[in-house]
Write a protein that holds these residues in place. Sequence first.
Motif, PDB file in Angstrom:
ATOM      1  N   SER A 215       5.957   0.816  10.515  1.00  0.00           N
ATOM      2  CA  SER A 215       4.738   0.795   9.694  1.00  0.00           C
ATOM      3  C   SER A 215       3.568   0.226  10.487  1.00  0.00           C
ATOM      4  O   SER A 215       2.438   0.732  10.408  1.00  0.00           O
ATOM      5  CB  SER A 215       4.970  -0.040   8.429  1.00  0.00           C
ATOM      6  OG  SER A 215       5.956   0.535   7.609  1.00  0.00           O
ATOM      7  N   SER A 216       3.825  -0.821  11.266  1.00  0.00           N
ATOM      8  CA  SER A 216       2.774  -1.439  12.074  1.00  0.00           C
ATOM      9  C   SER A 216       2.289  -0.489  13.161  1.00  0.00           C
ATOM     10  O   SER A 216       1.091  -0.407  13.440  1.00  0.00           O
ATOM     11  CB  SER A 216       3.286  -2.740  12.702  1.00  0.00           C
ATOM     12  OG  SER A 216       3.629  -3.678  11.709  1.00  0.00           O
ATOM     13  N   SER A 219       0.076   2.133  11.538  1.00  0.00           N
ATOM     14  CA  SER A 219      -1.218   1.540  11.144  1.00  0.00           C
ATOM     15  C   SER A 219      -2.132   1.370  12.346  1.00  0.00           C
ATOM     16  O   SER A 219      -3.325   1.695  12.292  1.00  0.00           O
ATOM     17  CB  SER A 219      -0.984   0.183  10.464  1.00  0.00           C
ATOM     18  OG  SER A 219      -0.252   0.327   9.270  1.00  0.00           O
ATOM     19  N   GLU A 220      -1.579   0.862  13.448  1.00  0.00           N
ATOM     20  CA  GLU A 220      -2.388   0.661  14.649  1.00  0.00           C
ATOM     21  C   GLU A 220      -2.845   1.997  15.235  1.00  0.00           C
ATOM     22  O   GLU A 220      -3.992   2.130  15.686  1.00  0.00           O
ATOM     23  CB  GLU A 220      -1.576  -0.120  15.684  1.00  0.00           C
ATOM     24  CG  GLU A 220      -2.267  -0.295  17.027  1.00  0.00           C
ATOM     25  CD  GLU A 220      -3.540  -1.124  16.965  1.00  0.00           C
ATOM     26  OE1 GLU A 220      -4.257  -1.162  17.965  1.00  0.00           O
ATOM     27  OE2 GLU A 220      -3.809  -1.720  15.903  1.00  0.00           O
ATOM     28  N   ARG A 222      -3.467   4.733  13.606  1.00  0.00           N
ATOM     29  CA  ARG A 222      -4.548   5.247  12.758  1.00  0.00           C
ATOM     30  C   ARG A 222      -5.875   4.596  13.101  1.00  0.00           C
ATOM     31  O   ARG A 222      -6.933   5.246  13.111  1.00  0.00           O
ATOM     32  CB  ARG A 222      -4.218   5.014  11.284  1.00  0.00           C
ATOM     33  CG  ARG A 222      -3.145   5.956  10.735  1.00  0.00           C
ATOM     34  CD  ARG A 222      -2.738   5.542   9.340  1.00  0.00           C
ATOM     35  NE  ARG A 222      -1.823   6.494   8.740  1.00  0.00           N
ATOM     36  CZ  ARG A 222      -1.123   6.232   7.646  1.00  0.00           C
ATOM     37  NH1 ARG A 222      -1.243   5.052   7.044  1.00  0.00           N
ATOM     38  NH2 ARG A 222      -0.308   7.141   7.149  1.00  0.00           N
ATOM     39  N   ILE A 407       3.477  -3.872   1.082  1.00  0.00           N
ATOM     40  CA  ILE A 407       3.252  -2.521   1.588  1.00  0.00           C
ATOM     41  C   ILE A 407       3.446  -1.504   0.466  1.00  0.00           C
ATOM     42  O   ILE A 407       2.674  -0.545   0.321  1.00  0.00           O
ATOM     43  CB  ILE A 407       4.206  -2.218   2.755  1.00  0.00           C
ATOM     44  CG1 ILE A 407       3.958  -3.196   3.907  1.00  0.00           C
ATOM     45  CG2 ILE A 407       4.050  -0.774   3.232  1.00  0.00           C
ATOM     46  CD1 ILE A 407       4.943  -3.049   5.054  1.00  0.00           C
ATOM     47  N   LYS A 411       0.569   1.106  -1.267  1.00  0.00           N
ATOM     48  CA  LYS A 411       0.717   2.552  -1.379  1.00  0.00           C
ATOM     49  C   LYS A 411       0.565   3.040  -2.813  1.00  0.00           C
ATOM     50  O   LYS A 411       0.021   4.107  -3.061  1.00  0.00           O
ATOM     51  CB  LYS A 411       2.089   2.984  -0.834  1.00  0.00           C
ATOM     52  CG  LYS A 411       2.250   2.818   0.669  1.00  0.00           C
ATOM     53  CD  LYS A 411       3.636   3.249   1.106  1.00  0.00           C
ATOM     54  CE  LYS A 411       3.815   3.122   2.607  1.00  0.00           C
ATOM     55  NZ  LYS A 411       5.183   3.507   3.049  1.00  0.00           N
ATOM     56  N   SER A 431      -4.636  -8.846   9.266  1.00  0.00           N
ATOM     57  CA  SER A 431      -5.700  -8.123   9.963  1.00  0.00           C
ATOM     58  C   SER A 431      -6.026  -8.793  11.291  1.00  0.00           C
ATOM     59  O   SER A 431      -6.243  -8.115  12.304  1.00  0.00           O
ATOM     60  CB  SER A 431      -6.962  -8.076   9.083  1.00  0.00           C
ATOM     61  OG  SER A 431      -6.695  -7.477   7.842  1.00  0.00           O
ATOM     62  N   ARG A 440     -11.743  -4.779   9.550  1.00  0.00           N
ATOM     63  CA  ARG A 440     -10.752  -5.110   8.526  1.00  0.00           C
ATOM     64  C   ARG A 440     -10.665  -6.615   8.310  1.00  0.00           C
ATOM     65  O   ARG A 440     -10.501  -7.076   7.175  1.00  0.00           O
ATOM     66  CB  ARG A 440      -9.383  -4.544   8.913  1.00  0.00           C
ATOM     67  CG  ARG A 440      -8.318  -4.853   7.876  1.00  0.00           C
ATOM     68  CD  ARG A 440      -7.101  -3.982   8.012  1.00  0.00           C
ATOM     69  NE  ARG A 440      -6.080  -4.352   7.046  1.00  0.00           N
ATOM     70  CZ  ARG A 440      -4.970  -3.682   6.845  1.00  0.00           C
ATOM     71  NH1 ARG A 440      -4.739  -2.572   7.526  1.00  0.00           N
ATOM     72  NH2 ARG A 440      -4.080  -4.075   5.954  1.00  0.00           N
TER      73      ARG A 440
END
Length: 471
Positions: A215-216, A219-220, A222, A407, A411, A431, A440
């Motif tokens: 997930s991390s 996210s990074e 993106r 998380i 969502k 963040s 962020r």
Amino acid sequence: MFGRVLIAQLKLSLRSKIYVFWTLAFPVILGTLFYFAFSSIYDSNKSEPILVVVEAEKQAIDEYKTMQAFSYLDKDKMRGDLEDYATEEATAEAMGKDFDKEPPLSKETLEELESVKSFDDMKGYDLSLFPYDYMSEDKSLIENITVDDHPFSEVLDKLEYEDGTKMIEKVKVSNHEEAEKLLKDGDIAGIITISGMKDIYLEVAGMGVKHSILSSIISEYRVQVDKAINTINDNPDDLEKSDDVMDESMESFDFVEEKSMGGGNRDPFVTYFYNLIAMLAMMGSIGTLYSIVSNQANQSMTGMRLDGSPINKVLLELAQLAAIMIIQSLVTVIALSFYILVLGVNYGGDIGLVYFTSVASNLVGISLGYMVAHIGKFARDKKEALLMTILLGGGFMAGLMLGDIKIWVEKTFPLFNRINPSAVITDAFYSLNLFGVGPRYYRSLAYIFGLSFVMIIIGLFLSRKNSYKSL
């Protein structure tokens, strides 16, 4: 008077053994338990490759093919041929000769090219109209692009742990059903679906360390892609450089650098220590509730005397809040120093900003206690029960008891994370660690100060509405 009330409140709070225990001793004890419970789990798993299946939808491959095609487009040669054609046509007309030479580009192809002004325009471009003759590379490079050539897939191939071990291992499957079976049987950690340049989706069968790492990473990625796309959109005349821009963005991908992520700690269990600071900050709401309620006329003899006195009650309450803020800040610094210096917890990010964020977070807890203290005229124990419900429920939904629950909330109902005080605090630390100082993080600070301001205003409004006909 403000100073006298401030000093008096400081003395009362420091003399309360229960208050000191719950705001300092309990977080220190809980933090120590967390440390011994989690410190070895990540270390034992961090060098183990994470098995995933990476799939790409047709639209994602087409989108990347288009971007690559534009990056190989030789605009100078194309413009030169168009200018030569226009000159020859004009010369023939001037001399009265017939001119039947085919143009280097059809009108439709030229109009389509001229309509591409941004990355979004590029995504919707029809590749069947692309002038492949003006590419600096062979057309086969575009036609043979697969999921393994996608920037996200290449990022996964580059990721390594600190000891050089490959972080992500991609498993090849023949179809999606086979991937689903592997996931169900626990043979892979997840299925990653690429739907677009920045539309990446993760499917997992459960929650844990590997899920948090994946997930991390997504996210990074993106964040970096957003930066690249903004750069491309801000420079519409340089669309042919889109591939270079994307490559430069991926080179700055924080997981590939020695300093992992924005602040340096990719251990997913650090989120529990974010929640400890959030819990510590929220504990300030209990002290605030006790302090404010004890001065209300329907709750104590002291409150009756204050209600009948000429003292400015707003000034009195602000002095009480200031005193609690001072004590909470001191307790927070002590607890945070214990976590960092004694337990060796790496919160990630600049250490000064970690302390600043921790201290600022106390505003949320204090303002929450102030607001709840002024809700209705019922007894203190009922207000305390309401406050504890908010604290425990908010802490749970922010991930204090189950790390990945935040998380899931993000969502399904992201607005809740914006109004949940505990989630607002933990997101600031997240963040700072994951993305560093940037939009962020500043947005998280804005949530902290904004939410605190709103709750204090509500408390002041409710305070002015309270009146007592008889006591």
